[in-house]
Every structure is written in C-alpha cells, then in structure tokens.
Design a protein around this motif. Structure first.
Motif, short mmCIF file in Angstrom:
data_model
loop_
_atom_site.label_atom_id
_atom_site.label_comp_id
_atom_site.label_asym_id
_atom_site.label_seq_id
_atom_site.Cartn_x
_atom_site.Cartn_y
_atom_site.Cartn_z
N GLY A 67 0.79 -1.23 0.00
CA GLY A 67 0.00 0.00 0.00
C GLY A 67 0.82 1.28 0.00
O GLY A 67 0.26 2.36 0.06
N LEU A 68 2.15 1.16 -0.09
CA LEU A 68 2.99 2.35 -0.15
C LEU A 68 3.62 2.45 -1.53
O LEU A 68 4.05 1.45 -2.11
N HIS A 69 3.70 3.66 -2.03
CA HIS A 69 4.26 3.93 -3.35
C HIS A 69 5.22 5.11 -3.26
O HIS A 69 5.24 5.82 -2.25
N LEU A 70 5.97 5.34 -4.31
CA LEU A 70 6.90 6.46 -4.39
C LEU A 70 7.81 6.50 -3.15
O LEU A 70 8.06 7.55 -2.57
N VAL A 71 8.28 5.34 -2.75
CA VAL A 71 9.13 5.23 -1.56
C VAL A 71 10.46 5.92 -1.84
O VAL A 71 11.12 5.63 -2.84
N ASP A 72 10.84 6.84 -0.97
CA ASP A 72 12.02 7.67 -1.19
C ASP A 72 12.83 7.79 0.11
O ASP A 72 12.50 8.61 0.98
N PRO A 73 13.88 6.97 0.25
CA PRO A 73 14.71 7.05 1.47
C PRO A 73 15.61 8.28 1.47
O PRO A 73 16.10 8.71 0.41
N ASP A 74 15.82 8.85 2.64
CA ASP A 74 16.73 9.98 2.80
C ASP A 74 18.17 9.48 2.83
O ASP A 74 18.45 8.47 3.49
#
Length: 168
Positions: A67-74
């Motif tokens: 259910g999560l999209h556009l995952v962007d780690p710092d």
C-alpha cells in the motif's frame, strides 16, 4: 461514519502506546517519528538509539508494507542507501519491498534518524508495520514482531516500528 470512528479508535490507541513508549528508555526500540500519517504523502524517520548488546550498528533494513508507493529514502552521511524492488518488467521496476541503510558504524548509545518518504494508497491498511532488522558489527536485532494491535505494541519483545494510517 463507522470508518471515521474506527480510525479515531486506532489513533487513540496509538496515543496510549506513545505515552507508554515515552516511559520506556529511548533506546529500547527502533521507532518511527512521527508515527501518525494524516496525509497521503508522508515522511517519517526510523529512530535507532542503540547497537546490539553494545556492538555498533552497521545496517538498518526496513521492509516496506503493501500500500505504499513512491518510496524515497533519505540519504544519511556515511551510509549507503540500498533499495530492493519486487520483480518487475526490468531493472529498476517493481514495487519497493525493502530499504536499507548500510555503513556507519553508529556507535552504541548514539542516536540516528533514517528518513523515509512515501505515498499511502487508498487501500493501505490502518496500521503500516515496518519489520526492521538492525545489523551490528557483532550480531543483529530483529524488530519484526507484529502485535495483535497497536495498543499491545509494548507487550511483545521485539516489536516492528509502525505508522498509523489516518490519511484516508
């Protein structure tokens, strides 16, 4: 209306857990901060405040819930970010299933935040569990146990970090 009441109950349970977590030493668990998503685009951080029985942390591996999209780690200075995707149509395609920060090391009792941004899908569950493995120079700690409810988070020995989905 029922959905709103159910969400309010989850948020109240999360608040009760937060009060309980505040009473536990800050280094007791890996936790998310903030841990309640009130918008579909959300940013949290995984707070690591200790090593593994005194050994420095060398990797933090976070499994990404459905259910999560556009995952962007710092990015974190001194650490390399590794993103693992589900099988897709080619290199770089597919749903992000794990994010890892590898490097450091983070000395025992030092605190580091590992940030993560994402978009929450309308069909995502009300509680987003992030099973996490903390690897150290010697050993590892698996923060992967998912309790029956957020209210019971402090009752399991190695609870997974979570975010309450109040976005939808």
């Amino acid at each position: 209306m029922i959905k709103l009441m159910r969400r309010a109950g989850v948020v109240l349970a999360a608040a009760a857990v937060a009060v309980g977590v505040a009473a536990v030493p800050a280094s007791a668990h890996v936790v998310t901060t903030p841990n309640t998503a009130d918008t579909k685009f959300f940013h949290t951080a995984f707070r690591v405040g200790h090593g593994c029985d005194g050994s420095p942390t060398t990797a933090v591996r976070v499994r990404i819930p459905e259910g999560l999209h556009l995952v962007d780690p710092d990015p974190v200075p001194g650490w390399t970010v590794e993103v693992t995707r589900a099988h897709g149509q080619g290199q770089g395609y597919g749903q992000v299933v794990e994010v890892a920060w590898v490097g450091g090391p983070l000395p025992d009792h030092d605190v580091q935040l590992f940030g993560l941004g994402f978009r929450i899908d309308r069909k995502a569950p009300e509680v987003l569990w992030f099973p996490t493995v903390q690897q150290c120079e010697v050993g590892e700690t698996r923060w992967e146990q998912i309790p029956p409810s957020v209210a019971e988070w402090n009752t399991v020995p190695s609870p997974a970090p979570y975010v309450i989905n109040a976005a939808w």
